[in-house]
Write a protein that holds these residues in place. Sequence first.
Motif, PDB file in Angstrom:
ATOM      1  N   PRO A   1     -35.605  -9.814 -20.377  1.00 27.18           N
ATOM      2  CA  PRO A   1     -36.073  -9.585 -19.008  1.00 27.18           C
ATOM      3  C   PRO A   1     -35.910 -10.803 -18.089  1.00 27.18           C
ATOM      4  O   PRO A   1     -35.646 -10.637 -16.905  1.00 27.18           O
ATOM      5  N   CYS A   2     -36.065 -12.018 -18.652  1.00 32.49           N
ATOM      6  CA  CYS A   2     -35.961 -13.214 -17.807  1.00 32.49           C
ATOM      7  C   CYS A   2     -34.551 -13.341 -17.237  1.00 32.49           C
ATOM      8  O   CYS A   2     -34.365 -13.632 -16.051  1.00 32.49           O
ATOM      9  N   ILE A   3     -33.548 -13.102 -18.100  1.00 34.09           N
ATOM     10  CA  ILE A   3     -32.158 -13.226 -17.663  1.00 34.09           C
ATOM     11  C   ILE A   3     -31.820 -12.088 -16.682  1.00 34.09           C
ATOM     12  O   ILE A   3     -31.147 -12.305 -15.668  1.00 34.09           O
TER      13      ILE A   3
ATOM     14  N   ASP B   1     -31.920 -11.407  -8.962  1.00 31.53           N
ATOM     15  CA  ASP B   1     -32.105 -12.307  -7.817  1.00 31.53           C
ATOM     16  C   ASP B   1     -30.760 -12.738  -7.246  1.00 31.53           C
ATOM     17  O   ASP B   1     -30.564 -12.804  -6.037  1.00 31.53           O
ATOM     18  N   LEU B   2     -29.869 -13.023  -8.176  1.00 31.36           N
ATOM     19  CA  LEU B   2     -28.547 -13.501  -7.777  1.00 31.36           C
ATOM     20  C   LEU B   2     -27.810 -12.424  -6.976  1.00 31.36           C
ATOM     21  O   LEU B   2     -27.242 -12.692  -5.912  1.00 31.36           O
ATOM     22  N   SER B   3     -27.863 -11.196  -7.483  1.00 37.10           N
ATOM     23  CA  SER B   3     -27.127 -10.159  -6.763  1.00 37.10           C
ATOM     24  C   SER B   3     -27.840  -9.750  -5.477  1.00 37.10           C
ATOM     25  O   SER B   3     -27.226  -9.196  -4.572  1.00 37.10           O
TER      26      SER B   3
ATOM     27  N   VAL C   1     -23.066 -16.443  -4.219  1.00 41.85           N
ATOM     28  CA  VAL C   1     -24.150 -17.270  -3.689  1.00 41.85           C
ATOM     29  C   VAL C   1     -23.726 -17.937  -2.384  1.00 41.85           C
ATOM     30  O   VAL C   1     -22.585 -18.381  -2.233  1.00 41.85           O
ATOM     31  N   ALA C   2     -24.663 -17.993  -1.448  1.00 42.94           N
ATOM     32  CA  ALA C   2     -24.364 -18.503  -0.111  1.00 42.94           C
ATOM     33  C   ALA C   2     -23.785 -19.920  -0.139  1.00 42.94           C
ATOM     34  O   ALA C   2     -22.787 -20.202   0.507  1.00 42.94           O
ATOM     35  N   ASP C   3     -24.412 -20.793  -0.924  1.00 38.01           N
ATOM     36  CA  ASP C   3     -23.937 -22.184  -0.906  1.00 38.01           C
ATOM     37  C   ASP C   3     -22.991 -22.463  -2.080  1.00 38.01           C
ATOM     38  O   ASP C   3     -22.978 -23.544  -2.626  1.00 38.01           O
ATOM     39  N   PHE C   4     -22.208 -21.472  -2.456  1.00 35.17           N
ATOM     40  CA  PHE C   4     -21.299 -21.619  -3.601  1.00 35.17           C
ATOM     41  C   PHE C   4     -20.214 -22.653  -3.302  1.00 35.17           C
ATOM     42  O   PHE C   4     -19.529 -22.599  -2.288  1.00 35.17           O
ATOM     43  N   ASP C   5     -20.103 -23.604  -4.198  1.00 37.24           N
ATOM     44  CA  ASP C   5     -19.088 -24.633  -4.059  1.00 37.24           C
ATOM     45  C   ASP C   5     -18.263 -24.577  -5.348  1.00 37.24           C
ATOM     46  O   ASP C   5     -18.698 -25.035  -6.398  1.00 37.24           O
ATOM     47  N   ALA C   6     -17.063 -23.967  -5.249  1.00 34.84           N
ATOM     48  CA  ALA C   6     -16.290 -23.637  -6.448  1.00 34.84           C
ATOM     49  C   ALA C   6     -16.064 -24.844  -7.362  1.00 34.84           C
ATOM     50  O   ALA C   6     -16.278 -24.765  -8.569  1.00 34.84           O
ATOM     51  N   GLY C   7     -15.682 -25.956  -6.759  1.00 33.91           N
ATOM     52  CA  GLY C   7     -15.354 -27.130  -7.552  1.00 33.91           C
ATOM     53  C   GLY C   7     -16.564 -27.651  -8.302  1.00 33.91           C
ATOM     54  O   GLY C   7     -16.522 -27.910  -9.501  1.00 33.91           O
ATOM     55  N   LYS C   8     -17.654 -27.776  -7.558  1.00 33.40           N
ATOM     56  CA  LYS C   8     -18.869 -28.325  -8.132  1.00 33.40           C
ATOM     57  C   LYS C   8     -19.415 -27.385  -9.217  1.00 33.40           C
ATOM     58  O   LYS C   8     -19.836 -27.823 -10.286  1.00 33.40           O
TER      59      LYS C   8
END
Lengths: 410, 347
Positions: free
Chosen positions: B233-235, B241-243, B277-284
């Motif tokens: 359930p936690c995962i 939340d993510l979606s 995710v809004a602040d997704f930074d592919a490299g990081k």
Amino acid sequence: MHELVVEEFRKYYSSLGTPLLAVREFRQRELAFLQFGEQMMIRHMAFRDEGEMKEYLTFKTPAHVYYSSAYYTRPGDQNMNRKGWTGADLVFDIDADHIPTPCKSDHDTWLCLDCRSKGRGFPPESCPRCGKKRLEAKTWVCEKCLATAKGEILKLMDEYLVPDFGLDLKDIEICFSGHRGYHLHITSKAVKELSNDGRREIADYVRGIGIDFGLQGFRALGKSDPLIGPSIRDRGWRGRVAKALYAYLNSCSLEELAQLLNSKQAANHIFKNKEKMMRGIAESPSWWGGISKEAIEKFNRIAAVAIRDVVCNIDERVTIDTKRLIRYPNSLHGKSGLVARAISYADLESFDPLSDAIAFRGDPIKVYVKDAPRIRLGEEEIGPLRDAEVVVPKAMGIYLLCRGAAEPRL
Amino acid sequence: MSATEDQARYPFLKEASSFVERFSLGLKELADYPGVVSRAMEWASCGLEGQIFITDPKDPETDILAYPLALAFIYGLKKEWAVNRFATSEQKRYDGLLRLEPDEKLARMAKEGFGWELERLHLSVEEKRFDFAMGVREYLDVAPHFHSSEWKLVNRYVQGGRVYIKKSEAARLLSGAVKNKIVKRASEEEIKKFEVPPVFDRQMEGLRAMAAKRGQVYEEGQVMVDLAEARPPCIVAIINDLSAGKSLSHMARFALTAFMINIGKSVDDVLLLFSNVADFDAGKARYQVEHIAGQIGSKTKYSTPKCDVLRSFGLCVNPDRLCEEVWHPLIYYRARLGELKRGKPNA
């Protein structure tokens, strides 16, 4: 670091009485040092006695001195698995840096490394302009921050450790951290062998993490019947919740309530009845009438906000860790030149870190200040200063040098 | 109930071990008592199967001797999960028995078995009645292993270094202490080096075969499939939340990433999850996921944080039946996979 600072540190250690270096079970502690200008910590040291340690401190003059919260049978062993852990003090760390005090806007600044936006005060989680999280904060402490930190320590002891955990004051050692806060070391046998999990529970307890208000005595008797709740006279968290709710109701505004509950109607209802509710909470036995079962969810929301002032702002990582290195009592802090003074509970109330932790007295020194906010140290107050040459008392000069805000002028 | 019967039921009592010592029998000699050996086999296999062993009131002596042998068989398997499973089944057995004992006897056994001072009292705080008070320290040795929020110290009535508990809770804590003891002993050098004497080869073979069947659920290193229904359930909550576009805490990101990597997902699969995710930074993000996967940096593959840690970070939500039995999200996942395979519908 400038020779001047190193020399003053050396003098401090050479004249320090060895009893001031005493910690419980000294020979079972790992010691660690960080030299001025170095990045790598010298670890896995152990000494026979405080005299030997004093010699080391005088000879090597480290900027920072740490000791393990843990007790080991072989504290000097390089391999952590071979050290022979036998237990650890329970440590609480309260750092003014982590508490958002209003005075932060007087002395702290932050800079976004991406868009170069600047701001004052407690740094936001992400840059309000570009949303990135690479923020560089320049922080200082003032008497207000330190008073807040002291308040947290007193709260932790007087509201939690002594009444709830039944700890004896003689088993609690209090230390000023030498810079921005305080450390508490619980040395009682009862905590020595606590696991990480057990320590985490204690940290969660004093932070109010995982609190379930349904388990604090709130209970509906029937479908529409009034609610039963904790009493102000209850001990532990139940009493704390009752008191916090009483205080919140007493001081909250209607707008605040409406925003919290996301409903004007519900807020109006509670606001209109709040005097009655407060009387009920204070009665013996308590009476939480007027709050119906349907309102429990709303009440939980109020409770969650109400307890914000009664929880302790500790750095939980320090408390959970069973092998932490902590600043050594009565050693000097290399970033302030102040003493990490051990203080008795009786003296804590009147302890003023910005006077009582001063190590250096003597002739004033001349320094060139790049950038500093208003600073008070002992009787002396300076700043805000920028690109200025000033003659200041030795403690102030060394403080500025250690903070990296000044250079010596001879 | 006779004292001997008690010793068979509660092998953690001192009298039980001194009974065994009185016979001064080594493990090897027990092979001469076929009754003892077969009871030991039953006891050990009950544990592996997650069933509760019932001691025989008509022949307690045999069971008293059978317990140390059963324990030896379990330690002899050299599998952490087997010890855990046996210990859990013992915990359940004790829990059921202890809550039926009179208060004084429970307190006496707590003192004798673990040195706990269970102070008997009858205190009512509002609607709640408490039967005992015990030391915070002893409480914290056991309670953090239990998962529901009523066991969190912050939700207990704590005063003067004592925690107030009901009788049923005392039984649960005491049985939890026995479980801890069984599990903890497995990591001691003496037990690690221990080998079951060859006279029991036949029994060990039987148990190993049983363990091999069971082990698929618990053993690491096997290729796992990603089955959404088996996620704890936690995962599930983190993924929801993510979606929903919510921003995740650092710990939530770490837990999700480590979980996905550990059930065999690739770095690219995991990155795909985060790409909304809004602040997704592919490299990081790639750097961080690769780090957790142990492909760069310290080259250590990180495991998912265990339940205790997730709980502390407020990430343990909607715990279900299975959550009560496990201590790690990955164990939940493996166990649930096994259940699904066997056709058990709900967790």
